[in-house]
Motif scaffolding. Structure first.
Motif, PDB file in Angstrom:
ATOM      1  N   GLN A  58       0.855  -1.169   0.137  1.00  0.00           N
ATOM      2  CA  GLN A  58      -0.131  -0.071  -0.153  1.00  0.00           C
ATOM      3  C   GLN A  58       0.884   1.440  -0.096  1.00  0.00           C
ATOM      4  O   GLN A  58       1.835   1.181   0.643  1.00  0.00           O
ATOM      5  CB  GLN A  58      -0.921  -0.022   1.441  1.00  0.00           C
ATOM      6  N   THR A  74      -4.906   6.959  -1.522  1.00  0.00           N
ATOM      7  CA  THR A  74      -4.314   5.796  -1.003  1.00  0.00           C
ATOM      8  C   THR A  74      -4.461   4.635  -2.064  1.00  0.00           C
ATOM      9  O   THR A  74      -5.494   4.500  -2.385  1.00  0.00           O
ATOM     10  CB  THR A  74      -4.611   5.387   0.412  1.00  0.00           C
ATOM     11  N   THR A  76      -3.138   0.703  -3.827  1.00  0.00           N
ATOM     12  CA  THR A  76      -2.378  -0.585  -3.749  1.00  0.00           C
ATOM     13  C   THR A  76      -1.736  -1.145  -4.986  1.00  0.00           C
ATOM     14  O   THR A  76      -2.266  -0.892  -6.057  1.00  0.00           O
ATOM     15  CB  THR A  76      -3.425  -1.592  -3.241  1.00  0.00           C
TER      16      THR A  76
END
Length: 217
Positions: A58, A74, A76
């Motif tokens: 992440q 954010t 991944t």
């Protein structure tokens, strides 16, 4: 606003306890599809080594628009592929997931420019920049100079534009960090403390010109 193809982006490994001191990884958007943003392998700005992303990692990803506003989200790591160069993909965010930071931040570009530095009334030397931005810069110089975090320095930066014109910017700055590099050099990171708007705009103009020129190349 999503980042654009060829745009420089920055990544911080999650979780990020202190965004201001966390290690930043610098990358570039190589491609984009409906679900993913494809990025080049990122460079750790402190160690100057490449970070090899792993699927499932992440990141806090951020980038700057042309007016100097920071956008972040954010995401991944979702995949890795070997093309002409190795690329990795991260999940493409929905527009409502992208945060817009209100305080003005600035793009930085790698640049080797001549910098004249003065410490107090007696110490003067020249150095070569490592990168330059609208809010500060870093430069390499001999370890013999008395440079420590918190020190105030006065600088004169020589700017060379694509059309052949030469400009300059004068400013006072504060040393933020000093790192040993090479056998006898320091990498000095500094932020601007006292700079006229016109001088700052010359630097910002240089940065965007440099970034556009790099992408065309």
């Amino acid at each position: 606003m999503l980042p654009k193809i060829n745009q420089t982006t920055y990544l911080q490994l999650m979780p990020v306890q202190d965004p201001d001191s966390a290690t930043s990884l610098r990358s570039r958007v190589a491609d984009m599809d409906d679900k993913s943003i494809w990025l080049e392998i990122p460079l750790d700005e402190k160690s100057r080594r490449y970070h090899r992303p792993q699927t499932g990692e992440q990141f806090r990803m951020f980038y700057f628009t042309q007016d100097g506003v920071k956008h972040l989200f954010t995401t991944t790591v979702t995949g890795i592929k070997k093309d002409t160069v190795t690329l990795f993909s991260v999940r493409k965010p929905n527009l409502d997931e992208i945060e817009r930071e209100q305080r003005r931040s600035y793009l930085r570009v790698e640049a080797q420019l001549e910098l004249a530095v003065r410490i107090g009334d007696k110490v003067r030397f020249t150095a070569i920049t490592d990168d330059v931005g609208g809010g500060g810069l870093s430069f390499r110089t001999d370890r013999k100079w008395p440079l420590v975090p918190g020190a105030s320095i006065s600088c004169w930066l020589l700017l060379t534009y694509k059309n052949g014109n030469i400009g300059h910017a004068k400013f006072d700055g504060e040393v933020v960090r000093v790192l040993p590099v090479e056998p006898d050099k320091h990498l000095v990171m500094m932020r601007f403390q006292d700079i006229q708007d016109a001088e700052q705009q010359r630097i910002i103009r240089y940065c965007f010109e440099r970034q556009l020129d790099k992408h065309k190349g």
